[in-house]
Scaffold this motif. Structure first.
Motif, PDB file in Angstrom:
ATOM      1  N   LYS A 190       0.820  -1.220   0.000  1.00 43.20           N
ATOM      2  CA  LYS A 190       0.000   0.000   0.000  1.00 43.20           C
ATOM      3  C   LYS A 190       0.848   1.261   0.000  1.00 43.20           C
ATOM      4  O   LYS A 190       0.544   2.238  -0.700  1.00 43.20           O
ATOM      5  CB  LYS A 190      -0.927  -0.011   1.215  1.00 43.20           C
ATOM      6  N   TYR A 191       1.932   1.250   0.797  1.00 45.50           N
ATOM      7  CA  TYR A 191       2.706   2.468   0.989  1.00 45.50           C
ATOM      8  C   TYR A 191       4.072   2.458   0.298  1.00 45.50           C
ATOM      9  O   TYR A 191       4.793   3.448   0.368  1.00 45.50           O
ATOM     10  CB  TYR A 191       2.913   2.714   2.490  1.00 45.50           C
ATOM     11  N   GLY A 192       4.397   1.350  -0.390  1.00 48.96           N
ATOM     12  CA  GLY A 192       5.736   1.237  -0.959  1.00 48.96           C
ATOM     13  C   GLY A 192       5.787   1.273  -2.470  1.00 48.96           C
ATOM     14  O   GLY A 192       6.714   0.723  -3.079  1.00 48.96           O
ATOM     15  N   SER A 193       4.832   1.913  -3.107  1.00 48.43           N
ATOM     16  CA  SER A 193       4.796   1.963  -4.568  1.00 48.43           C
ATOM     17  C   SER A 193       6.122   2.470  -5.144  1.00 48.43           C
ATOM     18  O   SER A 193       6.631   3.506  -4.725  1.00 48.43           O
ATOM     19  CB  SER A 193       3.654   2.862  -5.034  1.00 48.43           C
ATOM     20  N   GLY A 194       6.662   1.700  -6.082  1.00 52.86           N
ATOM     21  CA  GLY A 194       7.923   2.075  -6.704  1.00 52.86           C
ATOM     22  C   GLY A 194       9.148   1.598  -5.951  1.00 52.86           C
ATOM     23  O   GLY A 194      10.247   1.611  -6.498  1.00 52.86           O
ATOM     24  N   THR A 195       8.956   1.163  -4.708  1.00 56.03           N
ATOM     25  CA  THR A 195      10.077   0.693  -3.880  1.00 56.03           C
ATOM     26  C   THR A 195       9.927  -0.776  -3.517  1.00 56.03           C
ATOM     27  O   THR A 195      10.861  -1.557  -3.635  1.00 56.03           O
ATOM     28  CB  THR A 195      10.177   1.537  -2.589  1.00 56.03           C
ATOM     29  N   PHE A 196       8.733  -1.160  -3.090  1.00 55.83           N
ATOM     30  CA  PHE A 196       8.473  -2.554  -2.715  1.00 55.83           C
ATOM     31  C   PHE A 196       8.265  -3.373  -3.970  1.00 55.83           C
ATOM     32  O   PHE A 196       7.354  -3.106  -4.764  1.00 55.83           O
ATOM     33  CB  PHE A 196       7.236  -2.623  -1.818  1.00 55.83           C
ATOM     34  N   VAL A 197       9.121  -4.405  -4.176  1.00 53.87           N
ATOM     35  CA  VAL A 197       9.103  -5.146  -5.437  1.00 53.87           C
ATOM     36  C   VAL A 197       8.539  -6.555  -5.302  1.00 53.87           C
ATOM     37  O   VAL A 197       8.307  -7.231  -6.313  1.00 53.87           O
ATOM     38  CB  VAL A 197      10.512  -5.211  -6.066  1.00 53.87           C
ATOM     39  N   GLY A 198       8.306  -7.031  -4.068  1.00 62.43           N
ATOM     40  CA  GLY A 198       7.731  -8.356  -3.925  1.00 62.43           C
ATOM     41  C   GLY A 198       8.119  -9.018  -2.625  1.00 62.43           C
ATOM     42  O   GLY A 198       8.771  -8.422  -1.764  1.00 62.43           O
ATOM     43  N   THR A 199       7.715 -10.272  -2.483  1.00 59.69           N
ATOM     44  CA  THR A 199       7.955 -11.030  -1.261  1.00 59.69           C
ATOM     45  C   THR A 199       8.451 -12.425  -1.591  1.00 59.69           C
ATOM     46  O   THR A 199       8.117 -12.983  -2.640  1.00 59.69           O
ATOM     47  CB  THR A 199       6.672 -11.128  -0.409  1.00 59.69           C
ATOM     48  N   SER A 200       9.241 -12.990  -0.689  1.00 60.00           N
ATOM     49  CA  SER A 200       9.692 -14.372  -0.868  1.00 60.00           C
ATOM     50  C   SER A 200       8.567 -15.369  -0.578  1.00 60.00           C
ATOM     51  O   SER A 200       8.653 -16.531  -0.975  1.00 60.00           O
ATOM     52  CB  SER A 200      10.887 -14.673   0.041  1.00 60.00           C
ATOM     53  N   ASN A 201       7.521 -14.939   0.124  1.00 62.41           N
ATOM     54  CA  ASN A 201       6.440 -15.837   0.495  1.00 62.41           C
ATOM     55  C   ASN A 201       5.453 -15.989  -0.667  1.00 62.41           C
ATOM     56  O   ASN A 201       4.810 -15.016  -1.079  1.00 62.41           O
ATOM     57  CB  ASN A 201       5.711 -15.309   1.733  1.00 62.41           C
ATOM     58  N   VAL A 202       5.335 -17.194  -1.188  1.00 65.67           N
ATOM     59  CA  VAL A 202       4.560 -17.409  -2.419  1.00 65.67           C
ATOM     60  C   VAL A 202       3.072 -17.179  -2.181  1.00 65.67           C
ATOM     61  O   VAL A 202       2.379 -16.573  -3.008  1.00 65.67           O
ATOM     62  CB  VAL A 202       4.828 -18.821  -2.971  1.00 65.67           C
ATOM     63  N   HIS A 203       2.552 -17.654  -1.073  1.00 66.00           N
ATOM     64  CA  HIS A 203       1.132 -17.467  -0.766  1.00 66.00           C
ATOM     65  C   HIS A 203       0.789 -15.984  -0.648  1.00 66.00           C
ATOM     66  O   HIS A 203      -0.200 -15.515  -1.240  1.00 66.00           O
ATOM     67  CB  HIS A 203       0.796 -18.186   0.538  1.00 66.00           C
ATOM     68  N   LEU A 204       1.604 -15.236   0.095  1.00 65.24           N
ATOM     69  CA  LEU A 204       1.324 -13.813   0.270  1.00 65.24           C
ATOM     70  C   LEU A 204       1.554 -13.038  -1.014  1.00 65.24           C
ATOM     71  O   LEU A 204       0.884 -12.020  -1.254  1.00 65.24           O
ATOM     72  CB  LEU A 204       2.165 -13.251   1.414  1.00 65.24           C
TER      73      LEU A 204
END
Length: 394
Positions: A190-204
Protein backbone atom coordinates in the motif's frame (compact mmCIF):
# COMPACT_ATOMS: atom_id res chain seq x y z
CA UNK A 1 -2.99 -25.25 24.76
CA UNK A 2 -6.17 -23.80 23.28
CA UNK A 3 -7.27 -24.30 19.69
CA UNK A 4 -6.99 -20.57 19.09
CA UNK A 5 -3.26 -20.55 19.83
CA UNK A 6 -2.36 -23.52 17.62
CA UNK A 7 -0.97 -21.97 14.42
CA UNK A 8 -2.24 -23.28 11.11
CA UNK A 9 -0.62 -22.57 7.77
CA UNK A 10 -3.17 -21.10 5.35
CA UNK A 11 -1.78 -22.72 2.21
CA UNK A 12 0.80 -25.13 0.81
CA UNK A 13 2.33 -22.00 -0.75
CA UNK A 14 2.98 -20.40 2.66
CA UNK A 15 6.69 -20.98 2.10
CA UNK A 16 9.64 -19.19 0.53
CA UNK A 17 9.82 -19.18 -3.25
CA UNK A 18 13.35 -20.59 -3.41
CA UNK A 19 12.11 -23.78 -1.79
CA UNK A 20 9.81 -24.43 -4.73
CA UNK A 21 12.37 -23.41 -7.36
CA UNK A 22 14.93 -25.75 -5.78
CA UNK A 23 12.33 -28.50 -5.44
CA UNK A 24 11.65 -28.18 -9.16
CA UNK A 25 15.36 -28.71 -9.83
CA UNK A 26 15.59 -31.65 -7.44
CA UNK A 27 12.58 -33.38 -8.99
CA UNK A 28 14.21 -33.06 -12.43
CA UNK A 29 17.81 -33.89 -11.56
CA UNK A 30 18.02 -35.76 -8.24
CA UNK A 31 14.72 -37.61 -7.63
CA UNK A 32 16.37 -40.41 -5.63
CA UNK A 33 18.48 -38.22 -3.32
CA UNK A 34 17.64 -38.13 0.40
CA UNK A 35 18.32 -35.46 3.00
CA UNK A 36 18.39 -34.86 6.73
CA UNK A 37 17.76 -31.50 8.41
CA UNK A 38 18.18 -30.38 12.01
CA UNK A 39 16.90 -27.49 14.13
CA UNK A 40 19.74 -25.36 15.58
CA UNK A 41 18.81 -23.17 18.55
CA UNK A 42 21.43 -20.44 18.15
CA UNK A 43 19.74 -18.13 20.62
CA UNK A 44 19.60 -20.77 23.39
CA UNK A 45 15.88 -20.14 23.68
CA UNK A 46 14.03 -22.02 26.42
CA UNK A 47 10.84 -23.77 25.47
CA UNK A 48 8.01 -24.15 28.00
CA UNK A 49 6.47 -27.48 28.98
CA UNK A 50 4.21 -28.86 26.27
CA UNK A 51 5.87 -26.92 23.45
CA UNK A 52 6.95 -30.06 21.61
CA UNK A 53 3.42 -31.48 21.78
CA UNK A 54 1.95 -28.24 20.44
CA UNK A 55 4.46 -28.18 17.59
CA UNK A 56 3.66 -31.82 16.83
CA UNK A 57 -0.02 -30.93 16.55
CA UNK A 58 0.71 -28.04 14.19
CA UNK A 59 3.01 -30.18 12.03
CA UNK A 60 0.47 -33.00 11.83
CA UNK A 61 -2.10 -30.50 10.57
CA UNK A 62 0.18 -29.68 7.62
CA UNK A 63 -0.60 -33.11 6.19
CA UNK A 64 -3.99 -31.76 5.10
CA UNK A 65 -2.53 -28.96 2.94
CA UNK A 66 -2.76 -29.23 -0.84
CA UNK A 67 -2.36 -26.99 -3.87
CA UNK A 68 -5.66 -25.65 -5.15
CA UNK A 69 -6.45 -25.45 -8.85
CA UNK A 70 -6.53 -21.65 -8.56
CA UNK A 71 -3.05 -21.64 -7.00
CA UNK A 72 -1.75 -23.97 -9.71
CA UNK A 73 -3.09 -21.70 -12.46
CA UNK A 74 -1.52 -18.68 -10.79
CA UNK A 75 1.87 -20.41 -10.64
CA UNK A 76 1.62 -21.41 -14.30
CA UNK A 77 0.93 -17.80 -15.31
CA UNK A 78 3.33 -16.08 -12.90
CA UNK A 79 6.21 -18.56 -13.15
CA UNK A 80 6.24 -19.93 -16.73
CA UNK A 81 9.73 -21.41 -16.19
CA UNK A 82 8.21 -24.03 -13.85
CA UNK A 83 7.49 -27.13 -15.95
CA UNK A 84 3.84 -28.24 -16.29
CA UNK A 85 4.95 -31.66 -15.04
CA UNK A 86 6.28 -30.02 -11.86
CA UNK A 87 3.03 -28.14 -11.33
CA UNK A 88 1.13 -31.42 -11.72
CA UNK A 89 3.48 -32.97 -9.16
CA UNK A 90 2.94 -30.07 -6.77
CA UNK A 91 -0.83 -30.35 -7.14
CA UNK A 92 -0.58 -33.93 -5.89
CA UNK A 93 2.00 -33.19 -3.19
CA UNK A 94 1.12 -33.63 0.49
CA UNK A 95 3.38 -33.08 3.48
CA UNK A 96 4.17 -36.31 5.34
CA UNK A 97 4.38 -35.37 9.06
CA UNK A 98 6.10 -38.71 9.64
CA UNK A 99 9.23 -37.19 8.09
CA UNK A 100 9.51 -34.84 11.09
CA UNK A 101 10.72 -36.03 14.50
CA UNK A 102 10.06 -33.71 17.44
CA UNK A 103 11.31 -34.24 21.00
CA UNK A 104 11.42 -32.05 24.08
CA UNK A 105 13.60 -32.62 27.12
CA UNK A 106 13.02 -30.04 29.80
CA UNK A 107 13.34 -26.65 28.09
CA UNK A 108 15.32 -28.03 25.12
CA UNK A 109 13.68 -28.75 21.76
CA UNK A 110 14.88 -31.19 19.12
CA UNK A 111 13.49 -31.19 15.57
CA UNK A 112 14.83 -33.43 12.80
CA UNK A 113 13.62 -34.12 9.26
CA UNK A 114 14.53 -37.09 7.06
CA UNK A 115 13.29 -38.34 3.70
CA UNK A 116 13.61 -37.89 -0.05
CA UNK A 117 15.15 -34.49 -0.75
CA UNK A 118 12.43 -33.54 -3.23
CA UNK A 119 9.92 -33.86 -0.36
CA UNK A 120 11.85 -32.75 2.72
CA UNK A 121 13.11 -29.59 1.02
CA UNK A 122 9.76 -27.91 1.77
CA UNK A 123 9.85 -28.41 5.57
CA UNK A 124 12.49 -25.89 6.72
CA UNK A 125 10.68 -22.59 6.30
CA UNK A 126 7.20 -23.51 7.61
CA UNK A 127 8.73 -25.40 10.55
CA UNK A 128 10.67 -22.32 11.58
CA UNK A 129 7.60 -20.12 11.14
CA UNK A 130 5.58 -22.48 13.36
CA UNK A 131 8.31 -22.64 16.02
CA UNK A 132 8.52 -18.86 16.09
CA UNK A 133 4.77 -18.28 16.32
CA UNK A 134 4.34 -20.97 18.98
CA UNK A 135 7.22 -19.57 21.01
CA UNK A 136 5.37 -16.29 21.54
CA UNK A 137 1.94 -17.79 22.17
CA UNK A 138 3.19 -20.54 24.49
CA UNK A 139 5.16 -18.03 26.54
CA UNK A 140 2.23 -15.60 26.67
CA UNK A 141 4.26 -12.77 25.10
CA UNK A 142 2.13 -9.86 23.95
CA UNK A 143 2.92 -7.90 20.78
CA UNK A 144 1.86 -4.50 19.51
CA UNK A 145 -1.49 -4.38 17.71
CA UNK A 146 -1.99 -4.59 13.96
CA UNK A 147 -2.43 -0.84 13.59
CA UNK A 148 1.02 -0.35 15.10
CA UNK A 149 2.48 -3.07 12.85
CA UNK A 150 1.05 -1.18 9.86
CA UNK A 151 2.46 2.11 11.12
CA UNK A 152 5.94 0.64 11.66
CA UNK A 153 5.94 -1.00 8.22
CA UNK A 154 4.72 2.17 6.53
CA UNK A 155 7.38 4.27 8.23
CA UNK A 156 10.11 1.86 7.14
CA UNK A 157 9.08 1.52 3.50
CA UNK A 158 8.62 5.27 3.15
CA UNK A 159 12.15 5.82 4.48
CA UNK A 160 13.46 3.29 1.96
CA UNK A 161 11.52 5.01 -0.81
CA UNK A 162 13.26 8.25 0.12
CA UNK A 163 16.57 6.43 -0.42
CA UNK A 164 15.40 5.48 -3.94
CA UNK A 165 16.09 1.76 -3.46
CA UNK A 166 14.24 -1.48 -4.29
CA UNK A 167 13.07 -3.59 -1.35
CA UNK A 168 11.70 -7.13 -1.15
CA UNK A 169 10.32 -8.84 1.96
CA UNK A 170 12.16 -12.05 2.94
CA UNK A 171 10.83 -12.67 6.45
CA UNK A 172 8.83 -15.91 6.49
CA UNK A 173 11.20 -18.04 8.57
CA UNK A 174 11.40 -15.90 11.72
CA UNK A 175 8.14 -14.00 11.46
CA UNK A 176 6.21 -13.31 14.64
CA UNK A 177 3.11 -14.92 13.17
CA UNK A 178 1.24 -15.37 9.92
CA UNK A 179 -1.13 -12.58 10.92
CA UNK A 180 1.71 -10.11 11.41
CA UNK A 181 3.31 -11.23 8.15
CA UNK A 182 0.10 -10.59 6.24
CA UNK A 183 -0.32 -7.14 7.78
CA UNK A 184 3.29 -6.27 6.90
CA UNK A 185 3.01 -7.28 3.24
CA UNK A 186 -0.29 -5.42 2.86
CA UNK A 187 1.31 -2.27 4.31
CA UNK A 188 4.44 -2.57 2.15
CA UNK A 189 2.30 -2.86 -0.97
CA UNK A 190 0.00 0.00 0.00
CA UNK A 191 2.71 2.47 0.99
CA UNK A 192 5.74 1.24 -0.96
CA UNK A 193 4.80 1.96 -4.57
CA UNK A 194 7.92 2.07 -6.70
CA UNK A 195 10.08 0.69 -3.88
CA UNK A 196 8.47 -2.55 -2.72
CA UNK A 197 9.10 -5.15 -5.44
CA UNK A 198 7.73 -8.36 -3.93
CA UNK A 199 7.96 -11.03 -1.26
CA UNK A 200 9.69 -14.37 -0.87
CA UNK A 201 6.44 -15.84 0.50
CA UNK A 202 4.56 -17.41 -2.42
CA UNK A 203 1.13 -17.47 -0.77
CA UNK A 204 1.32 -13.81 0.27
CA UNK A 205 2.62 -12.87 -3.17
CA UNK A 206 -0.44 -14.47 -4.74
CA UNK A 207 -3.12 -13.02 -2.48
CA UNK A 208 -1.55 -9.54 -2.55
CA UNK A 209 -0.85 -9.47 -6.28
CA UNK A 210 2.92 -8.97 -5.97
CA UNK A 211 5.94 -10.82 -7.36
CA UNK A 212 7.33 -13.95 -5.68
CA UNK A 213 11.10 -13.53 -5.31
CA UNK A 214 13.90 -16.06 -4.85
CA UNK A 215 16.26 -18.47 -6.59
CA UNK A 216 18.25 -20.98 -4.51
CA UNK A 217 19.73 -21.43 -1.04
CA UNK A 218 22.95 -22.80 0.46
CA UNK A 219 21.62 -26.36 0.51
CA UNK A 220 21.70 -26.48 -3.31
CA UNK A 221 25.50 -26.12 -3.26
CA UNK A 222 25.90 -28.17 -0.07
CA UNK A 223 24.26 -31.12 -1.81
CA UNK A 224 26.45 -30.67 -4.86
CA UNK A 225 29.54 -30.80 -2.65
CA UNK A 226 28.40 -34.12 -1.20
CA UNK A 227 27.51 -35.50 -4.62
CA UNK A 228 30.45 -34.22 -6.68
CA UNK A 229 33.09 -32.97 -4.24
CA UNK A 230 33.87 -29.57 -2.71
CA UNK A 231 35.89 -28.35 -5.69
CA UNK A 232 33.03 -28.97 -8.10
CA UNK A 233 30.15 -27.80 -5.89
CA UNK A 234 29.88 -24.23 -7.16
CA UNK A 235 30.55 -25.03 -10.81
CA UNK A 236 28.08 -27.90 -11.08
CA UNK A 237 25.56 -26.18 -8.82
CA UNK A 238 25.54 -23.21 -11.19
CA UNK A 239 25.57 -25.37 -14.32
CA UNK A 240 22.65 -27.46 -13.15
CA UNK A 241 20.72 -24.30 -12.30
CA UNK A 242 21.26 -23.05 -15.84
CA UNK A 243 20.23 -26.45 -17.23
CA UNK A 244 16.91 -26.23 -15.37
CA UNK A 245 16.07 -22.53 -15.80
CA UNK A 246 17.77 -21.59 -19.08
CA UNK A 247 18.46 -17.99 -18.08
CA UNK A 248 15.53 -17.35 -15.73
CA UNK A 249 16.03 -16.92 -11.96
CA UNK A 250 19.56 -15.65 -12.55
CA UNK A 251 20.78 -14.55 -9.12
CA UNK A 252 23.55 -16.79 -7.77
CA UNK A 253 24.21 -17.29 -4.05
CA UNK A 254 27.90 -16.64 -3.50
CA UNK A 255 28.97 -17.65 0.01
CA UNK A 256 28.33 -21.37 0.58
CA UNK A 257 32.10 -21.97 0.46
CA UNK A 258 33.26 -18.35 0.83
CA UNK A 259 32.96 -15.63 -1.77
CA UNK A 260 36.66 -15.87 -2.65
CA UNK A 261 36.27 -19.50 -3.74
CA UNK A 262 32.99 -18.74 -5.51
CA UNK A 263 34.41 -15.89 -7.59
CA UNK A 264 37.38 -18.02 -8.64
CA UNK A 265 34.85 -20.39 -10.22
CA UNK A 266 32.33 -17.76 -11.35
CA UNK A 267 34.07 -17.43 -14.71
CA UNK A 268 33.18 -15.25 -17.66
CA UNK A 269 30.52 -17.66 -18.91
CA UNK A 270 28.69 -17.79 -15.58
CA UNK A 271 29.26 -14.09 -14.93
CA UNK A 272 27.54 -13.30 -18.22
CA UNK A 273 24.81 -15.93 -17.88
CA UNK A 274 23.71 -14.91 -14.37
CA UNK A 275 22.05 -11.56 -13.78
CA UNK A 276 23.96 -11.09 -10.54
CA UNK A 277 24.73 -12.48 -7.10
CA UNK A 278 23.21 -12.53 -3.61
CA UNK A 279 25.14 -11.38 -0.54
CA UNK A 280 24.37 -13.25 2.69
CA UNK A 281 27.40 -12.82 4.99
CA UNK A 282 30.44 -10.60 5.66
CA UNK A 283 30.76 -6.84 5.23
CA UNK A 284 28.36 -5.84 2.43
CA UNK A 285 30.39 -2.90 1.13
CA UNK A 286 33.57 -4.98 0.97
CA UNK A 287 31.56 -7.65 -0.88
CA UNK A 288 30.26 -5.05 -3.35
CA UNK A 289 33.76 -3.77 -3.98
CA UNK A 290 35.03 -7.31 -4.55
CA UNK A 291 32.15 -8.15 -6.90
CA UNK A 292 32.52 -4.95 -8.93
CA UNK A 293 36.22 -5.70 -9.33
CA UNK A 294 35.43 -9.23 -10.46
CA UNK A 295 33.10 -8.04 -13.23
CA UNK A 296 35.51 -5.35 -14.38
CA UNK A 297 38.39 -7.82 -14.66
CA UNK A 298 36.22 -9.93 -16.94
CA UNK A 299 35.32 -6.94 -19.11
CA UNK A 300 31.70 -6.91 -17.92
CA UNK A 301 30.00 -3.62 -17.05
CA UNK A 302 28.99 -3.92 -13.36
CA UNK A 303 26.00 -1.66 -14.03
CA UNK A 304 24.58 -4.45 -16.18
CA UNK A 305 24.58 -6.74 -13.10
CA UNK A 306 22.81 -6.73 -9.73
CA UNK A 307 23.71 -7.59 -6.14
CA UNK A 308 20.83 -8.67 -3.90
CA UNK A 309 21.75 -7.89 -0.29
CA UNK A 310 19.95 -10.03 2.31
CA UNK A 311 22.05 -10.28 5.47
CA UNK A 312 20.28 -8.98 8.61
CA UNK A 313 19.44 -5.64 7.04
CA UNK A 314 18.08 -2.51 8.65
CA UNK A 315 17.79 1.10 7.47
CA UNK A 316 21.31 2.16 8.42
CA UNK A 317 22.90 -0.82 6.63
CA UNK A 318 20.76 -0.28 3.55
CA UNK A 319 21.67 3.43 3.43
CA UNK A 320 25.38 2.63 3.71
CA UNK A 321 25.23 -0.02 0.99
CA UNK A 322 23.18 2.16 -1.37
CA UNK A 323 25.57 5.08 -0.98
CA UNK A 324 28.50 2.89 -2.03
CA UNK A 325 26.81 0.95 -4.85
CA UNK A 326 24.94 3.75 -6.58
CA UNK A 327 26.26 4.37 -10.11
CA UNK A 328 28.70 1.46 -9.70
CA UNK A 329 26.51 -1.68 -9.83
CA UNK A 330 22.83 -2.58 -9.76
CA UNK A 331 21.52 -3.40 -6.29
CA UNK A 332 18.40 -4.25 -4.33
CA UNK A 333 17.58 -5.57 -0.87
CA UNK A 334 15.77 -8.47 0.72
CA UNK A 335 14.75 -7.63 4.28
CA UNK A 336 13.43 -10.35 6.55
CA UNK A 337 13.01 -10.36 10.31
CA UNK A 338 13.30 -6.57 10.54
CA UNK A 339 9.96 -6.42 8.71
CA UNK A 340 8.08 -9.48 9.98
CA UNK A 341 9.10 -9.53 13.64
CA UNK A 342 9.37 -5.90 14.73
CA UNK A 343 6.48 -6.07 17.20
CA UNK A 344 8.07 -5.11 20.51
CA UNK A 345 9.54 -8.57 21.25
CA UNK A 346 12.96 -10.13 20.70
CA UNK A 347 13.13 -12.11 17.47
CA UNK A 348 14.28 -15.71 17.73
CA UNK A 349 17.78 -16.68 16.62
CA UNK A 350 17.44 -20.12 15.04
CA UNK A 351 18.00 -22.03 11.83
CA UNK A 352 17.09 -25.38 10.32
CA UNK A 353 19.91 -26.69 8.16
CA UNK A 354 20.58 -29.70 5.97
CA UNK A 355 23.07 -31.84 7.91
CA UNK A 356 23.48 -34.94 5.72
CA UNK A 357 22.49 -36.16 2.30
CA UNK A 358 22.35 -39.47 0.53
CA UNK A 359 23.01 -38.45 -3.09
CA UNK A 360 22.78 -42.00 -4.41
CA UNK A 361 23.12 -45.51 -3.02
CA UNK A 362 23.09 -46.08 0.74
CA UNK A 363 25.85 -43.83 2.08
CA UNK A 364 24.92 -40.76 4.11
CA UNK A 365 27.41 -37.90 3.65
CA UNK A 366 27.66 -34.95 6.10
CA UNK A 367 27.29 -31.50 4.48
CA UNK A 368 28.83 -28.21 5.54
CA UNK A 369 28.56 -24.51 4.84
CA UNK A 370 31.59 -22.21 5.06
CA UNK A 371 30.16 -18.71 4.77
CA UNK A 372 32.27 -15.56 4.86
CA UNK A 373 31.58 -15.31 8.59
CA UNK A 374 33.09 -18.15 10.64
CA UNK A 375 30.23 -17.86 13.12
CA UNK A 376 27.86 -19.01 10.36
CA UNK A 377 29.77 -22.21 9.59
CA UNK A 378 27.55 -25.27 9.87
CA UNK A 379 28.42 -28.96 9.84
CA UNK A 380 30.68 -31.50 11.51
CA UNK A 381 34.09 -30.06 12.52
CA UNK A 382 36.08 -32.75 10.72
CA UNK A 383 34.15 -32.17 7.48
CA UNK A 384 34.59 -28.41 7.83
CA UNK A 385 38.35 -28.92 8.14
CA UNK A 386 38.38 -31.19 5.09
CA UNK A 387 36.51 -28.60 3.03
CA UNK A 388 38.87 -25.84 4.16
CA UNK A 389 41.88 -27.94 3.22
CA UNK A 390 40.58 -28.92 -0.21
CA UNK A 391 39.43 -25.38 -1.03
CA UNK A 392 42.54 -23.76 0.52
CA UNK A 393 40.50 -21.61 2.90
CA UNK A 394 42.52 -20.13 5.78
Amino acid sequence: MSQQTTPRLPSLLDNDFYKFTMQHGVVKLFPRAKARYQFINRGKHRFPAGFGDALRKAVDAMGALSLSLEEKRWLATTCPYLDPTYLDFLQGFCYDPGEVTIAQKGEELSVEVEGYWYRTILWEVPLMALISELYYTQNGLERVNNEEVTRISREKIEKYRALDVKIAEFGTRRRHSYEVHQVVVEALKKYGSGTFVGTSNVHLARINGVKPIGTHAHEWFMFHAARYGFKMANVLGLQHWVDVYRGDLGIALSDTYTTNVFLQQFDKMFSKLFDGVRHDSSDPVAFAEQTIGHYRRLGIDPLSKTIIFSDALNYDKVARIAEYCRDKIGFSFGIGTNFTNDVGLQAMNMVIKMTETQPEGDQWIPVVKLSDERGKYTGQPEMIELAKKLLQID
